[in-house]
Design a protein around this motif. Structure first.
Motif, PDB file in Angstrom:
ATOM      1  N   GLY A 283     -10.683  23.526  37.112  1.00  0.00           N
ATOM      2  CA  GLY A 283     -10.956  22.044  36.810  1.00  0.00           C
ATOM      3  C   GLY A 283     -11.861  21.162  37.871  1.00  0.00           C
ATOM      4  N   PHE A 284     -11.761  21.848  39.078  1.00  0.00           N
ATOM      5  CA  PHE A 284     -12.556  21.035  40.210  1.00  0.00           C
ATOM      6  C   PHE A 284     -13.973  21.456  39.997  1.00  0.00           C
ATOM      7  N   SER A 285     -14.241  22.701  39.857  1.00  0.00           N
ATOM      8  CA  SER A 285     -15.588  23.001  39.518  1.00  0.00           C
ATOM      9  C   SER A 285     -16.055  22.518  38.257  1.00  0.00           C
ATOM     10  N   ALA A 286     -15.652  22.187  37.333  1.00  0.00           N
ATOM     11  CA  ALA A 286     -16.071  21.544  36.101  1.00  0.00           C
ATOM     12  C   ALA A 286     -16.346  20.089  36.251  1.00  0.00           C
ATOM     13  N   PHE A 287     -15.332  19.565  37.273  1.00  0.00           N
ATOM     14  CA  PHE A 287     -15.529  18.056  37.441  1.00  0.00           C
ATOM     15  C   PHE A 287     -16.778  17.748  38.298  1.00  0.00           C
ATOM     16  N   ARG A 288     -17.055  18.805  39.441  1.00  0.00           N
ATOM     17  CA  ARG A 288     -18.311  18.752  40.160  1.00  0.00           C
ATOM     18  C   ARG A 288     -19.495  18.589  39.264  1.00  0.00           C
ATOM     19  N   GLU A 289     -19.553  19.554  37.961  1.00  0.00           N
ATOM     20  CA  GLU A 289     -20.640  19.691  37.421  1.00  0.00           C
ATOM     21  C   GLU A 289     -20.951  18.334  36.416  1.00  0.00           C
ATOM     22  N   MET A 290     -19.923  17.517  36.131  1.00  0.00           N
ATOM     23  CA  MET A 290     -20.155  16.301  35.355  1.00  0.00           C
ATOM     24  C   MET A 290     -19.216  15.210  35.771  1.00  0.00           C
ATOM     25  N   PRO A 291     -19.643  14.678  37.106  1.00  0.00           N
ATOM     26  CA  PRO A 291     -18.595  13.960  37.637  1.00  0.00           C
ATOM     27  C   PRO A 291     -18.186  12.652  37.180  1.00  0.00           C
ATOM     28  N   ILE A 292     -19.390  12.071  36.394  1.00  0.00           N
ATOM     29  CA  ILE A 292     -19.304  10.547  36.124  1.00  0.00           C
ATOM     30  C   ILE A 292     -18.442  10.625  34.735  1.00  0.00           C
ATOM     31  N   PHE A 293     -19.073  11.135  33.654  1.00  0.00           N
ATOM     32  CA  PHE A 293     -18.620  11.185  32.273  1.00  0.00           C
ATOM     33  C   PHE A 293     -17.776  12.192  31.728  1.00  0.00           C
ATOM     34  N   GLY A 294     -17.745  13.270  32.600  1.00  0.00           N
ATOM     35  CA  GLY A 294     -16.915  14.435  32.376  1.00  0.00           C
ATOM     36  C   GLY A 294     -17.634  15.163  30.963  1.00  0.00           C
ATOM     37  N   HIS A 295     -16.689  16.371  30.440  1.00  0.00           N
ATOM     38  CA  HIS A 295     -17.338  17.298  29.409  1.00  0.00           C
ATOM     39  C   HIS A 295     -17.146  16.927  28.119  1.00  0.00           C
ATOM     40  N   GLY A 296     -16.285  15.946  27.946  1.00  0.00           N
ATOM     41  CA  GLY A 296     -15.271  15.874  26.480  1.00  0.00           C
ATOM     42  C   GLY A 296     -14.137  16.626  26.349  1.00  0.00           C
ATOM     43  N   ILE A 297     -13.341  16.490  25.667  1.00  0.00           N
ATOM     44  CA  ILE A 297     -11.990  16.817  25.252  1.00  0.00           C
ATOM     45  C   ILE A 297     -12.156  18.443  24.646  1.00  0.00           C
ATOM     46  N   SER A 298     -12.978  18.686  23.834  1.00  0.00           N
ATOM     47  CA  SER A 298     -13.188  20.125  23.106  1.00  0.00           C
ATOM     48  C   SER A 298     -13.917  20.963  24.177  1.00  0.00           C
ATOM     49  N   ALA A 299     -14.895  20.339  24.720  1.00  0.00           N
ATOM     50  CA  ALA A 299     -15.952  21.200  25.728  1.00  0.00           C
ATOM     51  C   ALA A 299     -15.232  21.623  26.846  1.00  0.00           C
ATOM     52  N   SER A 300     -14.235  20.781  27.353  1.00  0.00           N
ATOM     53  CA  SER A 300     -13.236  20.891  28.531  1.00  0.00           C
ATOM     54  C   SER A 300     -12.317  22.102  28.321  1.00  0.00           C
ATOM     55  N   ARG A 301     -12.053  22.358  26.999  1.00  0.00           N
ATOM     56  CA  ARG A 301     -11.114  23.676  26.544  1.00  0.00           C
ATOM     57  C   ARG A 301     -11.793  24.763  26.577  1.00  0.00           C
ATOM     58  N   ALA A 302     -13.127  24.379  26.129  1.00  0.00           N
ATOM     59  CA  ALA A 302     -13.676  25.869  25.999  1.00  0.00           C
ATOM     60  C   ALA A 302     -14.025  26.104  27.377  1.00  0.00           C
ATOM     61  N   LEU A 303     -14.394  25.481  28.287  1.00  0.00           N
ATOM     62  CA  LEU A 303     -14.873  25.664  29.669  1.00  0.00           C
ATOM     63  C   LEU A 303     -13.580  26.658  30.538  1.00  0.00           C
ATOM     64  N   MET A 304     -12.419  26.007  30.066  1.00  0.00           N
ATOM     65  CA  MET A 304     -11.422  26.732  30.570  1.00  0.00           C
ATOM     66  C   MET A 304     -11.033  28.179  30.044  1.00  0.00           C
ATOM     67  N   LYS A 305     -11.090  28.311  28.727  1.00  0.00           N
ATOM     68  CA  LYS A 305     -11.087  29.637  28.178  1.00  0.00           C
ATOM     69  C   LYS A 305     -12.167  30.692  28.631  1.00  0.00           C
ATOM     70  N   GLN A 306     -13.314  30.117  28.690  1.00  0.00           N
ATOM     71  CA  GLN A 306     -14.336  30.857  29.205  1.00  0.00           C
ATOM     72  C   GLN A 306     -14.308  31.132  30.667  1.00  0.00           C
ATOM     73  N   GLY A 307     -13.964  30.060  31.353  1.00  0.00           N
ATOM     74  CA  GLY A 307     -13.718  30.318  32.980  1.00  0.00           C
ATOM     75  C   GLY A 307     -12.418  31.428  33.181  1.00  0.00           C
TER      76      GLY A 307
END
Length: 430
Positions: A283-307
């Motif tokens: 989560g912290f790694s993903a936040f650092r990649e997109m700190p202002i607007f974030g990744h969106g809901i579905s993309a965040s879930r995909a990032l977690m599964k892939q991670g």
């Protein structure tokens, strides 16, 4: 003729609110998602009544501030999806936000209820919920051999909403609003036992913190000797509850120690603790990649599964990062995280102002409702879900709406001018 239409014609708006309030405060621990169905259906119906001018908006400054924060959070979620080009994929995931968007609409309809009446409903319905929660918890734990999940079907959710019911009973007993204080204390003890059976460790932490806050808020009603006596009784009751639930407590403590050893000694992320640590790292790694607007809901879930697959070799996937604010930061960036935090900051600010300037016990009770909700949600949300579960979202809205209205709102008639204020201590009219 439709029987529901006939029944509605024989009930006044205030009477309908009474039954609606009973459902909203009783159902979360015992009947689970019924609170979500009732709250959302009531909100949609309220919107129809407002549109047809059969109800009127009740715009109070504290409510308006909370509405702005809630709507800012929803807007941040939408903006994140737009920026990331995932709006179409996220549309179905936006449905839980409807519950939050109904806040000012439901507030306007709920505020036609006389304050003392609503406070007593909250207390008595919560007491019934605590007793019901204990019965279900005992059956599930001792007979079915599982963690108590109540009607929620989820142990953490069950523990969270039961903790809220416990605090409402405790606040009702100490505030003097409900004269049957002994019954309220018994209900609070029953609810606390149900929380123990849920085996939800973070809510175990939330219960004493919220309980101490409730006691401190009501300390002015008692002498120093009385407060000390309450504290001694509270410690004694806590020890008795801990003794009865010692098996659950020891088992969960052993699990935590075992998970900690596995994580530190072997880097094992497959345990409950290990999975959380893995999610927080991702989560912290993903936040650092997109700190202002974030990744969106579905993309965040995909990032977690892939991670999980790439970094830890695990085939896992979750809908959130098991930290409410981290989830918001990943999904909607700083805009979403700050907006989410502002909801709780404004709620606490509204409650604190009431405790500072008012002497009305009903208003103090409303401020207490808000504070115990904030404490419980923030404590549980540090290692679990904060926003995004139907029962938790609906229950949070119930507590923020009713607490804000009782603490600093004004009672209005369904249509027309504001209803006359009821003198403190006056008998409620159903």
């Amino acid at each position: 003729m439709n029987p529901f239409t006939t029944l509605r014609r024989h009930l006044t708006p205030a009477q309908i609110n009474v039954y609606f309030s009973i459902v909203c405060f009783f159902s979360p621990p015992v009947l689970g998602s019924l609170v979500s169905i009732a709250f959302n259906a009531g909100g949609v119906w309220s919107a129809i009544l407002l549109a047809t001018k059969r109800r009127r908006f009740n715009i109070d400054r504290p409510m308006l501030a909370l509405t702005a924060a809630i709507y800012a959070y929803c807007a941040a979620m939408f903006l994140a999806s737009i920026v990331n080009g995932t709006l179409a994929a996220d549309l179905r995931l936006f449905l839980p936000l409807i519950t939050l968007l109904l806040f000012p609409i439901s507030y306007s309809t709920w505020s036609i209820t006389e304050k003392t009446t609503l406070a007593r409903i909250a207390i008595l319905a919560s007491a019934a919920a605590c007793f019901g929660a204990l019965v279900i918890a005992v059956i599930q734990y001792h007979w079915l051999g599982v963690r108590a999940e109540g009607g929620a079907g989820n142990a953490i959710v069950f523990a969270t909403v039961t903790c809220l019911a416990v605090m409402i009973c405790l606040a009702g007993a100490l505030s003097g609003i409900e004269k049957r204080w002994k019954l309220m204390v018994l209900a609070a003890i029953a609810g606390a036992m149900a929380v123990v059976y849920s085996a939800s460790r973070m809510i175990w932490v939330a219960v004493p913190i919220a309980g101490i806050v409730v006691l401190l808020i009501n300390r002015r009603r008692f002498t120093s000797a009385s407060v000390a006596r309450f504290a001694v009784i509270g410690v004694a009751v806590a020890l008795v509850i801990a003794a009865i639930g010692s098996r659950v407590i020891l088992d969960r403590t052993d699990f935590l120690v075992s998970d900690w050893d596995a994580l530190n000694a072997n880097g094992d992320h497959s345990t409950a603790l290990g999975l959380r640590v893995a999610m927080w790292e991702m989560g912290f790694s993903a936040f650092r990649e997109m700190p202002i607007f974030g990744h969106g809901i579905s993309a965040s879930r995909a990032l977690m599964k892939q991670g999980f697959q790439d970094q830890f070799g695990l085939n896992q996937g979750f809908s959130h990062f098991h930290n409410g604010f981290l989830t918001a930061l990943v999904e909607a960036g700083l805009l979403g995280g700050l907006a989410l935090a502002s909801i709780f900051v404004i709620a606490v600010s509204n409650a604190a102002r009431t405790l500072r300037v008012s002497a009305d016990p009903v208003e103090w009770f409303g401020a207490t409702v808000v504070l115990v909700a904030v404490i419980t949600y923030l404590t549980g949300g540090m290692t679990g879900i904060l926003i995004g579960h139907d029962i938790l979202d609906s229950t949070l809205m119930v507590f923020l709406i009713s607490g804000t209205y009782l603490a600093s709102g004004r009672t209005i008639a369904p249509t027309g001018k504001s209803a006359p204020a009821t003198a403190p201590g006056a008998s409620p009219q159903p």
